[in-house]
Write an enzyme that holds these catalytic residues in place. Structure first.
Site, PDB file in Angstrom:
ATOM      1  N   ARG A   1      -9.342  14.444   1.768  1.00  0.00           N
ATOM      2  CA  ARG A   1     -10.062  13.551   2.681  1.00  0.00           C
ATOM      3  C   ARG A   1      -9.707  12.121   2.304  1.00  0.00           C
ATOM      4  O   ARG A   1     -10.128  11.610   1.260  1.00  0.00           O
ATOM      5  CB  ARG A   1     -11.573  13.787   2.580  1.00  0.00           C
ATOM      6  CG  ARG A   1     -12.020  15.136   3.119  1.00  0.00           C
ATOM      7  CD  ARG A   1     -11.638  15.310   4.569  1.00  0.00           C
ATOM      8  NE  ARG A   1     -12.307  16.444   5.199  1.00  0.00           N
ATOM      9  CZ  ARG A   1     -12.075  16.844   6.438  1.00  0.00           C
ATOM     10  NH1 ARG A   1     -11.175  16.191   7.186  1.00  0.00           N
ATOM     11  NH2 ARG A   1     -12.705  17.877   6.945  1.00  0.00           N
TER      12      ARG A   1
ATOM     13  N   ALA B   1     -14.385  23.719   9.438  1.00  0.00           N
ATOM     14  CA  ALA B   1     -15.056  22.839  10.395  1.00  0.00           C
ATOM     15  C   ALA B   1     -14.039  22.235  11.346  1.00  0.00           C
ATOM     16  O   ALA B   1     -12.836  22.285  11.104  1.00  0.00           O
ATOM     17  CB  ALA B   1     -15.813  21.729   9.660  1.00  0.00           C
TER      18      ALA B   1
ATOM     19  N   GLU C   1     -12.158  27.290  15.198  1.00  0.00           N
ATOM     20  CA  GLU C   1     -11.854  26.624  13.937  1.00  0.00           C
ATOM     21  C   GLU C   1     -11.818  27.620  12.771  1.00  0.00           C
ATOM     22  O   GLU C   1     -10.993  27.488  11.862  1.00  0.00           O
ATOM     23  CB  GLU C   1     -12.880  25.525  13.651  1.00  0.00           C
ATOM     24  CG  GLU C   1     -12.808  24.341  14.593  1.00  0.00           C
ATOM     25  CD  GLU C   1     -11.529  23.526  14.432  1.00  0.00           C
ATOM     26  OE1 GLU C   1     -10.840  23.668  13.399  1.00  0.00           O
ATOM     27  OE2 GLU C   1     -11.218  22.743  15.346  1.00  0.00           O
TER      28      GLU C   1
ATOM     29  N   GLU D   1      -8.398  27.698  10.702  1.00  0.00           N
ATOM     30  CA  GLU D   1      -8.386  27.184   9.332  1.00  0.00           C
ATOM     31  C   GLU D   1      -8.299  28.269   8.268  1.00  0.00           C
ATOM     32  O   GLU D   1      -7.643  28.069   7.239  1.00  0.00           O
ATOM     33  CB  GLU D   1      -9.629  26.315   9.083  1.00  0.00           C
ATOM     34  CG  GLU D   1      -9.606  25.011   9.866  1.00  0.00           C
ATOM     35  CD  GLU D   1     -10.531  23.957   9.286  1.00  0.00           C
ATOM     36  OE1 GLU D   1     -11.406  24.313   8.463  1.00  0.00           O
ATOM     37  OE2 GLU D   1     -10.376  22.782   9.656  1.00  0.00           O
TER      38      GLU D   1
ATOM     39  N   GLU E   1      -4.078  19.835   7.090  1.00  0.00           N
ATOM     40  CA  GLU E   1      -4.350  21.273   7.171  1.00  0.00           C
ATOM     41  C   GLU E   1      -3.270  22.112   6.506  1.00  0.00           C
ATOM     42  O   GLU E   1      -3.537  23.232   6.068  1.00  0.00           O
ATOM     43  CB  GLU E   1      -4.537  21.703   8.629  1.00  0.00           C
ATOM     44  CG  GLU E   1      -5.835  21.190   9.232  1.00  0.00           C
ATOM     45  CD  GLU E   1      -6.124  21.804  10.577  1.00  0.00           C
ATOM     46  OE1 GLU E   1      -5.289  22.592  11.064  1.00  0.00           O
ATOM     47  OE2 GLU E   1      -7.187  21.498  11.140  1.00  0.00           O
TER      48      GLU E   1
END
Length: 207
Positions: free
Chosen positions: A65, A77, A94, A98, A144
């Site tokens: 992040r 998320a 998602e 993910e 990702e």
């Protein structure tokens, strides 16, 4: 009962409109009769998923992040960035994109206002049970592609909240809510429960 003050917006000005958020400046009427300026970050809103397997292990991802400059442990998320898609459908998409999982049972755990002092972002956290493998393609590009996925016993994940290892707001709230549901102290809402605080301002700009 005394009538409460209405915080009317006297004027508003766009400062920035980006891909994911917008920033506007509102002039708001205060109780004393004057006005004050309030910066508001508009957000699309998001969903997060507490995915619990048959062994009560929760699926967590370790993801970089940039604003905090490090990787965080988080729930799967994503943004509410597909017009007309229901929140639970976004959550299911998602979860597949993910962590390559599908779920047979969905319910709502909590809604989390990320930081209501300056943003309208609200995250709806779902509980997903009955997990099976999905059939996704591999993630491409951006953060990702660097995601690490782990399954951790729910009690261990909650312990990481209290040790300070897990700090993401919706993840903290979701894990504690899931523990409360598992213990019988709380009951989740239906997957299609009303969502009165779902952000709408920025989504309207994109139409």
């Amino acid at each position: 009962m005394t009538e409460r003050h209405a915080f009317d917006v006297v004027s508003t000005k766009d400062i920035h409109v980006g891909r994911v958020v917008g920033l506007r400046m509102d002039e708001v009427r205060m109780p004393g009769g004057g006005t004050a300026m309030r910066e508001v970050v508009e957000h699309l809103g998001a969903v997060a998923v507490v995915a619990l397997d048959e062994g009560d292990r929760v699926v967590l991802i370790h993801q970089y992040r940039h604003p905090v400059g490090r990787r965080l442990w988080e729930l799967p998320a994503g943004l509410l960035d597909v017009s007309g898609e229901s929140a639970v459908s976004t959550a299911a998409r998602e979860l597949e994109e993910e962590v390559n999982l599908a779920a047979a049972e969905w319910s709502v755990l909590v809604d989390v206002a990320a930081s209501p002092g300056f943003t309208d972002e609200v995250v709806r956290v779902f509980l997903a049970r009955g997990l099976t493998q999905a059939d996704r393609t591999e993630p491409e590009g951006d953060e990702e592609a660097d995601i690490v996925v782990e399954r951790i016993p729910l009690d261990d994940a909650v312990a990481k909240v209290f040790s300070g290892e897990i700090i993401n707001a919706s993840t903290v709230a979701g894990l504690l809510a899931a523990q409360a549901v598992r213990s019988g102290a709380a009951t989740p809402r239906p997957a299609d429960a009303p969502w009165d605080d779902k952000p709408t301002a920025f989504a309207h700009r994109r139409r």
